[in-house]
Design a protein around this motif. Structure first.
Motif, mmCIF file in Angstrom:
data_model
loop_
_atom_site.group_PDB
_atom_site.id
_atom_site.type_symbol
_atom_site.label_atom_id
_atom_site.label_comp_id
_atom_site.label_asym_id
_atom_site.label_seq_id
_atom_site.Cartn_x
_atom_site.Cartn_y
_atom_site.Cartn_z
ATOM 1 N N LYS A 109 -25.565 -12.870 -2.777
ATOM 2 C CA LYS A 109 -24.165 -12.448 -2.767
ATOM 3 C C LYS A 109 -24.053 -10.954 -3.010
ATOM 4 N N ALA A 110 -22.947 -10.411 -2.546
ATOM 5 C CA ALA A 110 -22.546 -9.056 -2.925
ATOM 6 C C ALA A 110 -21.907 -9.203 -4.304
ATOM 7 N N VAL A 111 -22.337 -8.395 -5.248
ATOM 8 C CA VAL A 111 -21.833 -8.513 -6.614
ATOM 9 C C VAL A 111 -20.686 -7.538 -6.847
ATOM 10 N N LYS A 112 -20.927 -6.249 -6.544
ATOM 11 C CA LYS A 112 -19.912 -5.236 -6.820
ATOM 12 C C LYS A 112 -20.119 -4.044 -5.911
ATOM 13 N N ILE A 113 -19.006 -3.412 -5.534
ATOM 14 C CA ILE A 113 -19.067 -2.134 -4.838
ATOM 15 C C ILE A 113 -18.221 -1.132 -5.607
ATOM 16 N N GLY A 114 -18.631 0.111 -5.539
ATOM 17 C CA GLY A 114 -17.853 1.216 -6.089
ATOM 18 C C GLY A 114 -17.523 2.147 -4.939
ATOM 19 N N VAL A 115 -16.239 2.351 -4.680
ATOM 20 C CA VAL A 115 -15.790 3.155 -3.552
ATOM 21 C C VAL A 115 -15.113 4.410 -4.089
ATOM 22 N N PHE A 116 -15.596 5.558 -3.640
ATOM 23 C CA PHE A 116 -15.051 6.848 -4.052
ATOM 24 C C PHE A 116 -14.457 7.517 -2.822
ATOM 25 N N VAL A 117 -13.209 7.929 -2.934
ATOM 26 C CA VAL A 117 -12.512 8.550 -1.812
ATOM 27 C C VAL A 117 -12.095 9.955 -2.224
ATOM 28 N N ALA A 118 -12.569 10.966 -1.492
ATOM 29 C CA ALA A 118 -12.151 12.345 -1.729
ATOM 30 C C ALA A 118 -10.698 12.441 -1.290
ATOM 31 N N SER A 119 -9.812 12.606 -2.253
ATOM 32 C CA SER A 119 -8.386 12.410 -2.002
ATOM 33 C C SER A 119 -7.558 13.642 -2.322
ATOM 34 N N ASP A 120 -6.512 13.814 -1.526
ATOM 35 C CA ASP A 120 -5.498 14.807 -1.856
ATOM 36 C C ASP A 120 -4.782 14.370 -3.127
ATOM 37 N N LEU A 121 -4.280 15.343 -3.864
ATOM 38 C CA LEU A 121 -3.497 15.068 -5.056
ATOM 39 C C LEU A 121 -2.312 14.182 -4.675
ATOM 40 N N GLY A 122 -2.136 13.098 -5.396
ATOM 41 C CA GLY A 122 -1.027 12.193 -5.133
ATOM 42 C C GLY A 122 -1.339 11.051 -4.177
ATOM 43 N N PHE A 123 -2.487 11.090 -3.507
ATOM 44 C CA PHE A 123 -2.863 10.000 -2.601
ATOM 45 C C PHE A 123 -3.260 8.789 -3.429
ATOM 46 N N GLY A 124 -2.717 7.623 -3.092
ATOM 47 C CA GLY A 124 -2.990 6.424 -3.877
ATOM 48 C C GLY A 124 -3.454 5.225 -3.089
ATOM 49 N N ASP A 125 -3.878 5.433 -1.841
ATOM 50 C CA ASP A 125 -4.295 4.301 -1.012
ATOM 51 C C ASP A 125 -5.811 4.110 -0.958
ATOM 52 N N GLN A 126 -6.512 4.452 -2.032
ATOM 53 C CA GLN A 126 -7.955 4.241 -2.057
ATOM 54 C C GLN A 126 -8.333 2.778 -1.814
ATOM 55 N N PRO A 127 -7.572 1.795 -2.339
ATOM 56 C CA PRO A 127 -7.923 0.400 -2.046
ATOM 57 C C PRO A 127 -7.896 0.080 -0.556
ATOM 58 N N LYS A 128 -6.975 0.690 0.180
ATOM 59 C CA LYS A 128 -6.917 0.472 1.625
ATOM 60 C C LYS A 128 -8.204 0.962 2.286
ATOM 61 N N ILE A 129 -8.708 2.117 1.852
ATOM 62 C CA ILE A 129 -9.955 2.661 2.396
ATOM 63 C C ILE A 129 -11.119 1.750 2.017
ATOM 64 N N ALA A 130 -11.112 1.256 0.784
ATOM 65 C CA ALA A 130 -12.184 0.369 0.322
ATOM 66 C C ALA A 130 -12.264 -0.898 1.163
ATOM 67 N N ASN A 131 -11.138 -1.327 1.721
ATOM 68 C CA ASN A 131 -11.144 -2.524 2.574
ATOM 69 C C ASN A 131 -12.038 -2.353 3.799
ATOM 70 N N GLY A 132 -12.282 -1.109 4.232
ATOM 71 C CA GLY A 132 -13.207 -0.888 5.344
ATOM 72 C C GLY A 132 -14.591 -1.429 5.031
#
Length: 155
Positions: free
Chosen positions: A92-115
């Motif tokens: 199984k996949a246990v855990k992923i850590g997704v880091f998104v280089a983001s503009d200040l105020g951007f809050g859709d990192q979970p959407k990117i992680a869905n990729g």
């Protein structure tokens, strides 16, 4: 979800894993400890260069960032396969850590992680379900827009 083996799923998705990327610093791409394999953070490299660079969403669109997350996942799976020999050995996949280089105020990192999350489900079915973190950061190595690290349980 798929009942196919990971190798069958990759084939049906017309995905050929790339060669495992070489580290860009002093670390190993994968380290096995018991029945777990830790995959170092992967950036969206393809054929030796980033597929996109910069901050999301001002320099890299959400669609491009999703493609980056997918490429990071393929690179991570290539490292996993190099470490264990066959993705069919993944329990199984246990855990992923997704880091998104983001503009200040951007809050859709979970959407990117869905990729990444969606691709793991396509390849591993229920074995691809995982815990995760999706975090916005001010910068990543080589100006990558996305970096993903993984933990897998294997036979």
């Amino acid at each position: 979800m798929t009942t196919k083996s990971p190798n069958e799923a990759l084939k049906s998705l017309s995905i050929v894993l790339p060669d495992a990327p070489k580290p860009i610093a002093s670390y190993v791409p994968a380290r096995r400890s018991g029945n777990q394999v830790f995959i170092s953070g992967q950036i969206p490299m393809s054929n030796g260069s980033l597929i996109s660079a910069g901050l999301v969403p001002s320099q890299v669109t959400i669609e491009q960032a999703l493609a980056c997350a997918r490429q990071c996942t393929l690179n991570g799976l290539a490292c996993l396969q190099a470490e264990i020999g066959d993705l069919d050995r993944v329990v199984k996949a246990v855990k992923i850590g997704v880091f998104v280089a983001s503009d200040l105020g951007f809050g859709d990192q979970p959407k990117i992680a869905n990729g990444c999350s969606d691709l793991l489900l396509e390849i591993f079915g229920d074995r691809g379900r995982h815990a995760r973190a999706a975090v916005g950061v001010s910068g990543l190595p080589l100006n990558a827009p996305v970096e993903i690290e993984f933990i897998f349980e294997v036979e």
